[in-house]
Design an enzyme around this catalytic site. Structure first.
Site, short mmCIF file in Angstrom:
data_model
loop_
_atom_site.label_atom_id
_atom_site.label_comp_id
_atom_site.label_asym_id
_atom_site.label_seq_id
_atom_site.Cartn_x
_atom_site.Cartn_y
_atom_site.Cartn_z
N GLU A 137 -5.92 -8.12 -1.02
CA GLU A 137 -6.65 -7.86 0.23
C GLU A 137 -8.06 -7.40 -0.12
O GLU A 137 -8.25 -6.62 -1.05
CB GLU A 137 -6.00 -6.73 1.06
N GLU B 84 0.82 -1.23 0.00
CA GLU B 84 0.00 0.00 0.00
C GLU B 84 0.85 1.27 0.00
O GLU B 84 0.66 2.17 0.82
CB GLU B 84 -0.95 0.01 1.20
P1 P53 Z 1 -7.18 -2.53 9.44
C1 P53 Z 1 -5.76 1.99 5.91
C2 P53 Z 1 -6.74 1.98 4.94
C3 P53 Z 1 -6.93 0.83 4.18
C4 P53 Z 1 -6.14 -0.28 4.39
O1 P53 Z 1 -6.88 -2.54 7.87
C5 P53 Z 1 -5.15 -0.26 5.34
C6 P53 Z 1 -4.97 0.86 6.12
C7 P53 Z 1 -3.96 0.90 7.19
O2 P53 Z 1 -4.58 0.61 8.40
O3 P53 Z 1 -4.31 -1.29 5.55
C8 P53 Z 1 -4.43 -2.54 4.92
O4 P53 Z 1 -6.32 -3.58 10.04
C9 P53 Z 1 -3.15 -3.23 5.26
C10 P53 Z 1 -3.29 -4.29 6.31
C11 P53 Z 1 -4.45 -3.95 7.22
C12 P53 Z 1 -5.72 -4.00 6.38
O5 P53 Z 1 -5.63 -3.09 5.30
O6 P53 Z 1 -6.82 -1.15 9.87
O7 P53 Z 1 -2.41 -3.69 4.17
O8 P53 Z 1 -2.07 -4.40 6.97
O9 P53 Z 1 -4.57 -4.77 8.33
C13 P53 Z 1 -6.99 -3.71 7.15
O10 P53 Z 1 -8.62 -2.85 9.59
#
Ligand code: P53
Length: 478
Positions: free
Chosen positions: A376, A178
């Protein structure tokens, strides 16, 4: 109406990152990363970066879900669901505890050897991210993180060691997770996790971001080149946080703003894919006097180290309105954001937009003409464990079903070249954004809560059996 089966060889799986589940933060020679000095937060409270480990604080990544000691059990469960691949990261601090050593830590290398062997035992392909929010803390404290050009050498040394060591065990790689999150350069959390930058009073945050991101892109391109020399069969991708960007209305100024927001967010992938900065961004950087340190050699490296595919996360879309900021005044993208009234949200206020995924798959194909990989996708939710231990997570199934269905339309009807699909947090883990355990994404429940209490026991949610069926039917049965 159309073929809902995915093409043969489609990589169904799940995704995690080392720092969010491994735990064992100081075991077998591992050094501390930025994630090890981030406190727990919540929907109301941000995580705090404390610079060093302070007594009495709750650092949820220290233990994670102790995957370091449970990986055999966990991979067996992934295999039971039928995973064809498993995306995780290699914690830089297991291999180079401080980040600037000459020689790697053998115990760290050995752990990933064992982990990848365990995956292959079940025919699961590892998909590996090299830089996923876990920069060695020492590189932040001593060098100022990615604002320092020296990090290019440290990172490429790390990448080279991994490529050589796992040459025959890992085929799919990604460089920076990201990388475009830092387009929100006023967000201290995102700047720290992306680039290891901790702002000083009065610092120009935007300038810092553009310089750091340039070094990251050069480091990524060098890694791609090195990787392909070590094994020409490697597939090395970039990784962006993709959100479909919509104008709030059909007002031309909203449309122009939406285009500008997309340019300011996806220039990272433009450089990864095209090997050069897009025109609009070059003009902007010149006008502002940013990214002063760029050499001819850097430009050459960028041209030579373009990626093989685009890995991306998709959680939500983003809607922007020009009555908040117009295209020419735009700096921090968050300033342009408005709520999209057509979309429901999760308990963490993330907008749910399955059609946005199909839109995105088409948009990325039109812009880049490269294979895509959804690495993801998912929805954080509170789960309830019933008296008999079962977990009825229909909301999760509903979210994933709708997204997979849109993904299938993009492939079958729109001709998108898609390599695979790895929903986020296939086993419950520590949230990156809030540090919570109770913000859950998994098919597998882990008994641990935000306070850090629990037995760490694993159990199968309803979504586990649902996803098993999806994979078995190659996407035909949703
Ligand atoms: P969490 C921000 C916005 C979108 C995705 O996020 C993001 C983030 C950073 O927090 O991160 C990605 O755990 C990332 C993962 C993360 C996942 O999305 O905040 O690649 O490490 O856990 C979900 O709900």
């Amino acid at each position: 109406m159309f073929e809902t089966k995915m093409p043969n060889g489609f990589l169904w799986g799940g995704a995690v990152a080392a720092h969010q589940l491994e735990g064992a933060w100081n075991v077998d020679g591992k050094g501390p990363s930025v994630a090890d000095v981030m406190t727990v937060g919540s929907t109301e409270k941000d995580r705090e970066f404390t610079g060093k480990v302070l007594p009495g604080e709750n650092y949820p990544n220290h233990e994670g879900i102790d995957f370091y000691h449970h990986y055999k059990e966990d991979i067996k469960l992934f295999a039971e669901m039928g995973f064809k691949c498993f995306r995780t990261s290699i914690a830089w601090t297991r291999i180079f505890p401080n980040g600037d050593e000459e020689e790697p830590n053998e115990a760290g290398l050995k752990f990933y050897d064992d982990l990848f062997d365990e995956c292959h035992k079940y025919g699961i392909e590892p998909v590996i991210t090299l830089h996923h929010f876990e920069i060695p803390l020492h590189l932040v404290n001593k060098y100022g993180g990615w604002e320092n050009r020296k990090l290019i050498d440290f990172f490429t040394r790390f990448a080279k060691v991994c490529f050589k060591r796992y040459k025959s065990k890992v085929k799919y790689w990604m460089t920076f997770n990201e990388i475009d999150n830092q387009a929100s350069f006023n967000n201290p959390f995102l700047m720290c996790t992306n680039s290891g930058i901790v702002f000083k009073e009065g610092q120009n945050r935007e300038a810092a971001m553009y310089q750091a991101a340039h070094y990251e892109l050069v480091a990524s391109a060098l890694a791609v080149k090195i990787g392909h020399e070590i094994n020409p069969d490697f597939k090395i991708g970039c990784m962006i946080n993709y959100a479909s960007i919509y104008p709030a209305t059909c007002k031309p100024s909203d449309c122009l703003l939406a285009q500008r927001v997309a340019d300011r967010r996806y220039w990272f992938s433009d450089v990864h894919v095209n090997g050069e900065y897009p025109e609009e961004l070059e003009m902007y950087l010149k006008r502002k006097g940013y990214r002063q340190d760029i050499t001819e050699e850097d430009r050459q490296v960028l041209r030579e180290g373009t990626v093989d595919y685009i890995g991306f996360s998709y959680y939500a879309s983003m809607t922007v309105a020009s009555d908040k900021v117009d295209a020419d005044s735009l700096t921090d993208l968050d300033e342009a954001k408005v709520h999209n009234e057509y979309l429901p949200t999760t308990a963490w206020h993330w907008e749910i937009d399955p059609e946005g995924l199909r839109y995105g798959l088409n948009w990325l194909t039109d812009r880049y003409h490269k294979p895509l990989f959804i690495v993801e996708n998912g929805m954080g939710a509170y789960d309830k464990v019933e008296a008999d231990g079962s977990i009825h997570d229909e909301y999760r199934i509903d979210y994933l079903r709708k997204h997979i269905s849109e993904m299938e339309k993009a492939v079958a009807l729109d001709g998108v070249n898609l390599m695979g699909y790895t929903p986020w947090g296939c086993i419950d883990l520590v949230s990156a954004g809030t540090g919570q355990m109770d913000k859950r994404y998994g098919f597998i429940y882990v008994d641990k809560n935000d306070k850090g209490e629990g037995t760490l026991a694993r159990s199968r949610k309803d979504s586990f059996f649902w996803y098993q069926k999806v994979i078995k039917s190659n996407g035909a049965e949703l």
